[in-house]
Design an enzyme around this catalytic site. Sequence first.
Site, mmCIF file in Angstrom:
data_model
loop_
_atom_site.group_PDB
_atom_site.id
_atom_site.type_symbol
_atom_site.label_atom_id
_atom_site.label_comp_id
_atom_site.label_asym_id
_atom_site.label_seq_id
_atom_site.Cartn_x
_atom_site.Cartn_y
_atom_site.Cartn_z
ATOM 1 N N SER A 84 43.675 11.905 6.569
ATOM 2 C CA SER A 84 42.519 12.249 7.377
ATOM 3 C C SER A 84 42.861 11.835 8.807
ATOM 4 C CB SER A 84 41.277 11.496 6.879
ATOM 5 O OG SER A 84 40.193 11.722 7.736
ATOM 6 N N TYR A 85 43.542 12.739 9.524
ATOM 7 C CA TYR A 85 44.180 12.430 10.804
ATOM 8 C C TYR A 85 43.419 11.487 11.735
ATOM 9 C CZ TYR A 85 48.750 14.451 11.655
ATOM 10 O OH TYR A 85 50.091 14.675 11.695
ATOM 11 N N GLU A 135 49.470 6.316 10.124
ATOM 12 C CA GLU A 135 48.759 7.581 9.938
ATOM 13 C C GLU A 135 47.979 7.603 8.629
ATOM 14 O OE1 GLU A 135 51.717 10.491 12.491
ATOM 15 O OE2 GLU A 135 51.662 10.724 10.325
ATOM 16 N N ASN A 136 47.151 8.605 8.528
ATOM 17 C CA ASN A 136 46.326 8.812 7.352
ATOM 18 C C ASN A 136 46.176 10.312 7.161
ATOM 19 O OD1 ASN A 136 43.605 9.159 5.922
ATOM 20 N ND2 ASN A 136 43.934 6.946 5.792
ATOM 21 N N CYS A 165 44.689 5.052 23.683
ATOM 22 C CA CYS A 165 45.345 3.753 23.869
ATOM 23 C C CYS A 165 45.184 3.260 25.305
ATOM 24 C CB CYS A 165 46.819 3.832 23.487
ATOM 25 S SG CYS A 165 47.054 3.966 21.702
ATOM 26 N N GLU A 171 49.993 0.990 19.906
ATOM 27 C CA GLU A 171 49.464 0.168 21.001
ATOM 28 C C GLU A 171 48.140 -0.478 20.615
ATOM 29 O OE1 GLU A 171 51.433 3.820 23.008
ATOM 30 O OE2 GLU A 171 50.464 3.337 21.103
ATOM 31 N N ASN A 219 52.419 2.659 14.657
ATOM 32 C CA ASN A 219 51.391 3.633 14.317
ATOM 33 C C ASN A 219 51.285 3.761 12.806
ATOM 34 O OD1 ASN A 219 53.988 5.018 14.657
ATOM 35 N ND2 ASN A 219 52.902 6.953 14.443
#
Length: 160
Positions: A67-68, A64-65, A115, A75, A62
Amino acid sequence: MKEVKIESTLYVYDTLSELDQEVIDLMDQAVKAREKAYAPYSKFYVGAALLLDNGEVITGSNQENASYPSGLCAERTAIYYAGAKYPKAQILKMAVTAASQLNKTAEPIPPCGACRQAIAEYEVKQDEPIEIYFMGETGAVALSKSLANLLPLVFDKASL
């Protein structure tokens, strides 16, 4: 009116060691991918590994950012990369593992809804089930022999 009953079947193993070596190795690849996750906001690290019918193993973690919604799950990172690099290959098995810096993850943690939908696209496209193994950081491992067990009312091209 009629009642429609939907059932899902999962197989739960007490430990990873109960599975065959191919799955153990695939989960090991998922663990290594999990260690590469970028999750400074949620502190929730996920790794995925796909076994393709050409023998290749594709991994993803995963990302992340701030900006969610702009981040991407492990996946989908893996499945989209597999589709881009090996568009004709079928996905035979998927291993997913999740760990958190905030809570112990000792129960199987399945793919999120987004996913599941992405996996469904590939399962429908290849017209063959994808075995999905999932676990927390430790503990039991669950097996779904098809995405249909995790998303029984799939939205696919037939729905359009």
